[in-house]
Design an enzyme around this catalytic site. Structure first.
Site, mmCIF file in Angstrom:
data_model
loop_
_atom_site.group_PDB
_atom_site.id
_atom_site.type_symbol
_atom_site.label_atom_id
_atom_site.label_comp_id
_atom_site.label_asym_id
_atom_site.label_seq_id
_atom_site.Cartn_x
_atom_site.Cartn_y
_atom_site.Cartn_z
ATOM 1 C CB THR A 1 -10.649 18.116 6.646
ATOM 2 O OG1 THR A 1 -10.101 18.364 5.341
ATOM 3 C CG2 THR A 1 -9.891 18.934 7.662
ATOM 4 N N GLY B 1 0.954 8.069 -1.619
ATOM 5 C CA GLY B 1 1.381 9.426 -1.330
ATOM 6 C C GLY B 1 2.414 9.376 -0.211
ATOM 7 C CE LYS C 1 -0.879 2.567 2.911
ATOM 8 N NZ LYS C 1 -0.277 3.921 3.264
ATOM 9 N N GLY C 2 0.316 2.339 -0.438
ATOM 10 C CA GLY C 2 1.029 3.597 -0.384
ATOM 11 C C GLY C 2 1.010 4.301 -1.714
ATOM 12 C CB THR D 1 2.441 6.731 4.287
ATOM 13 O OG1 THR D 1 2.714 7.619 5.270
ATOM 14 C CG2 THR D 1 1.234 6.649 3.712
#
Length: 389
Positions: free
Chosen positions: A389, A174, A171-172, A182
């Site tokens: 957000t 960005g 996964k990852g 990450t």
């Protein structure tokens, strides 16, 4: 080739996925356990802000015989101080209790927002209620899906290795320029291989694949790449196993690059005739990571001079002579040959493809490297402007 949804893990592994409630929907935690005798190798981020999952896992790799891993999604547990370290240690201990092994035999990985501790009441409650290991029947696609953050789809790859299988998940998309050894990557094989050999083969595979990947030139605080070998299938020829590991890692690398945040195109940069492989990769990364090159690729703008600019930024490499450099997009030379108006029209068409390949010959010696990434779109800006957000 990417693994289908029904692809199982290699023999000797049990896997569980579940939902703690860290994400709006879907599973957000997984655990994999290898049978006793499983060997392990791993490389981790070089970030000076490495999270507790990395520091705890490094310690367990040094002192234990890891045969289990746990991944917690949507919470990186980074920059959380000593409380965050204790949380990561408790997660390892809770998994160990459920799996019937020692805490130092468990590696921990996390991915998500930096600066937030695990909600330990929820994490503890979930891990204390894990079903018995014989009921763990999750497959690779389940694992890949459970650890997604801004990924748009799960990433799985598989290859045969003699009589054994090699299966990987990652996964990852960005904060991706692995500097490890990450992004999270886990590869599983039922080949029998001693730890020292596995470590050597793994580092070689990672160096040529994950460490040649860049989405946005930012190195995550949580990068981890781990391989487990259960040994159920018996010994495998080292060359065959090395090839399978490298192919699985390259497959996952390309999937990660294509799914880069906001990406619309795969971008590969190959540098040849460099002083050595290190110089080749350094120059290739300078081109791949240039926002001006990446945006030109996104818009199919035939502004090939941005590649020359990016090569020229490597000012410490004083043996680079612009009079010896050749730049190509696919099979089309753009420097030193002047493409002219007709050539620019052809170059625009080349850059409009969903895979743009840039080749640079430095004319120095025999070093070479290929790196993998993607274009830079307004989608990347939007995703990261609104991330928390």
């Amino acid at each position: 080739m990417s693994g289908p949804g029904s692809l199982p893990l290699p023999a000797g592994f049990s896997a569980y996925t579940g939902r703690i409630g860290l994400r709006a929907e879907g599973d957000d935690v997984w655990v994999v356990l290898g049978q006793p005798g499983t060997t392990c190798a791993a490389v981790f981020t070089k970030s000076r802000f490495a999270g507790p999952s990395v520091t705890v896992s490094r310690a367990h790799l040094a002192t234990g015989r890891p045969r289990a891993a746990v991944v917690v999604a949507k919470n990186a547990n980074v920059a959380t101080g000593d409380p965050g370290r204790r949380d990561a240690e408790e997660v390892a201990a809770l998994v160990a209790a459920a799996a019937g092994t020692a805490p130092e035999d468990v590696l921990v990985a996390s991915t998500g927002v930096i600066g937030r501790r695990y909600p330990m009441d929820a994490v503890r409650s979930h891990l204390q209620a894990l079903p018995p290991v014989p009921a763990w029947h999750a497959g690779p696609s389940d694992l890949a899906r459970a650890m997604m953050t801004t990924d748009t789809h799960p990433k799985v790859a598989a290859r045969p290795a003699g009589g054994a299988q090699v299966v990987g998940v990652a996964k990852g998309v960005g904060m991706i320029e692995p500097d490890m050894a990450t992004m999270l990557a886990f590869v599983f094989t039922d080949a029998e291989v001693e730890t020292a050999t596995l470590d050597r083969l793994w580092r070689r595979a990672v160096e040529r694949t994950f460490n040649c990947l860049s989405v946005d030139s930012d190195t995550s605080t949580s990068d981890s790449a781990v391989v487990f070998a259960s040994g159920v299938a018996g010994p495998v020829d080292e060359i065959v196993l090395s090839q399978a590991l490298s192919e699985v890692c390259l497959d996952l690398t390309l999937q990660l690059a294509r799914d880069g945040e906001g990406a619309t195109k795969l971008l590969t940069v190959t540098v040849s005739s460099a002083r050595d492989d290190d110089q080749a990769r350094r120059v290739a990364k300078a081109v791949l990571n240039s926002p001006l090159v990446k945006t030109a690729v996104h818009g199919a703008d035939p502004n090939w001079g941005r590649v020359a600019m990016a090569v020229g930024k490597c000012s410490d490499d004083t043996d680079i002579d612009q009079d010896q450099v050749v730049i190509r997009f696919g099979d089309m030379e753009t420097y030193p040959t002047d493409p002219g108006p007709e050539g620019l029209s052809r170059l625009r068409a080349i850059m409009a493809a969903d895979h743009v390949d840039i080749e640079i010959d430095l004319g120095i010696a025999y070093g070479s490297a290929t790196v993998y990434g993607c274009d830079l779109s307004d989608g990347y800006v939007r995703i990261n402007a609104d991330y928390t957000t």
